[in-house]
Scaffold this motif. Sequence first.
Motif, PDB file in Angstrom:
ATOM      1  N   GLU A   2       8.929 -43.499 -92.057  1.00 32.73           N
ATOM      2  CA  GLU A   2       8.043 -43.082 -93.137  1.00 32.73           C
ATOM      3  C   GLU A   2       7.412 -44.308 -93.749  1.00 32.73           C
ATOM      4  O   GLU A   2       8.095 -45.212 -94.236  1.00 32.73           O
ATOM      5  N   GLU A  24      18.159 -37.236-100.899  1.00 37.41           N
ATOM      6  CA  GLU A  24      17.110 -37.336 -99.888  1.00 37.41           C
ATOM      7  C   GLU A  24      17.107 -36.127 -98.957  1.00 37.41           C
ATOM      8  O   GLU A  24      16.052 -35.614 -98.592  1.00 37.41           O
ATOM      9  N   LYS A  27      13.970 -44.852 -95.522  1.00 32.96           N
ATOM     10  CA  LYS A  27      12.700 -44.199 -95.190  1.00 32.96           C
ATOM     11  C   LYS A  27      11.859 -45.072 -94.261  1.00 32.96           C
ATOM     12  O   LYS A  27      11.223 -44.579 -93.334  1.00 32.96           O
TER      13      LYS A  27
END
Length: 521
Positions: A55, A207, A50
């Motif tokens: 992110e 995910e 991520k």
Amino acid sequence: MSSAELDLDQLSDSERTALDTYTTVTGQEPLEAIPLLRRSQWNVQIAISKFFDGEGPDPVEEDRSELHQSPPPRSNRRTQNLMSDDLTEQLSPATRSVDLAPRVDTQPENQPVYRPPFLLALLFTPFNLVYRLLCSSFRLFGTLFPFLPRFFNVTANPALQGARRNTTGRRPLGPKDTAARFIREFEEEYGSHPIPFLENGYNMALEKAHRDLKFLLVVLLSPEHDDTSSWVRNTLLAPEVVEFLSDPQNNVLVWGGNVQDSEAYQVANSLRCTKFPFAAVVVHTPNVSSTAMSVVGRIAGTTTPSEAVNRLRTVITPNQEPLERIRSTRAEQQASRSLREEQDSAYERSLAIDRERARQRREAEAARKREEQEAADRQAAEEQRQRDVTQWKLWRVQSLDAEPGPDVKDAVRVSVRLPSGDRIMRKFAPDADIEELYAVVECYEVLQQTSQTYVSAPPGYNHQYGFRLVSPMPRAVYAVEDGGTIREKIGRGGNLLVEPIEADEDADEEADEEEAVETSQ
């Protein structure tokens, strides 16, 4: 005490280890890393993915969660088993059980495989054979008494629960390669099929399901069970099941694994699988947590195609509405983000246009100033030239030879007609240069003045005559550049005309001279 110190004090040993590993790889501060690890359920691999996908911590979401930091009440709903639950009970959201989907610690992609030396392996071969016989015996007991594996998993050391010794002789691979091997073996065993298995590890499949807001169907197969082959051929590959899984409106992703592989074995233990073949439906449940992935249904053992489709539809249908709300929210956020990006783009374009206009104005102003400066320089140069010409005429008049007297018998008498109509009549010495005649014509106006003052020649000035002296009949040009005396050029006397030299004529003459030089070369 700061919030960072408070969070660090509340972390467990495993969470501290995950935090240290994550900060070592990403270089992020612990205060910023803890929220992302929490959203990743403290899985380091998912959190690192991520982070590098862009992110980062969400301050708004974390502040909101701090305001509602009271722990959620423990769910009193029991585990759902689609083999034994009543259909009416399954359709009731109040009684349907939801378990958080666990994540597993997978083997790194490039972890080296340890192989003992040949002599050592040969020495321990008898012990290895005895160990395999014991494992096969315990596996038989586990098949006959399904509660034994679960009991041992509960009572075993937690540090050893997630590990499984490889006794099948299968080469351990990374998650992605393991998934590719499962798909290849599945196609070799059951032929070509339309089921779109994900070619990723289990954690990445979770995910993807969370990111795309889709249902994840986890299919676990054990080749050691007799019902596996018939269930796959008659149920999983049945046309109605395949059609249901392939329907884009159902939003189903399929991930499969062979429990002989380490990752699938850990997934089976985490999902509390006690009977094969086994399938579980995992989906994002926003009512539990903003990042929670929960197991909303299980299928254990053999089922008919219609039963499998009905049970899948039973758990998928009630969870479609929350996902649709999240999709709508994401669509609104994306539309708002797109609108902001368009506004920012339009603003940037407007700024670019303004900057271009300002640049053009600056360039035009600079060009105007440059032209004005050039014009001023030309005017100053012309004024200086006029001053130099005037000074040169005054100086040249002082250096003119006096007109010969009557006693000079061979004096040359010249009559020059000016463009204004005036006529100059003057005598010159026979050895006077032709330039003397040009100087008399050039300084005619100065010669008419009665009072003259002494001046010096202008420094650095080279005077150029702007006219020619020609003889009309026959026409002959007496150029000052040719030199010579007046007596040689004109004779004892003559009548001459003054022809102004135009700029175009000068350019033509220079071009003719250059052409003549090139021809001679």
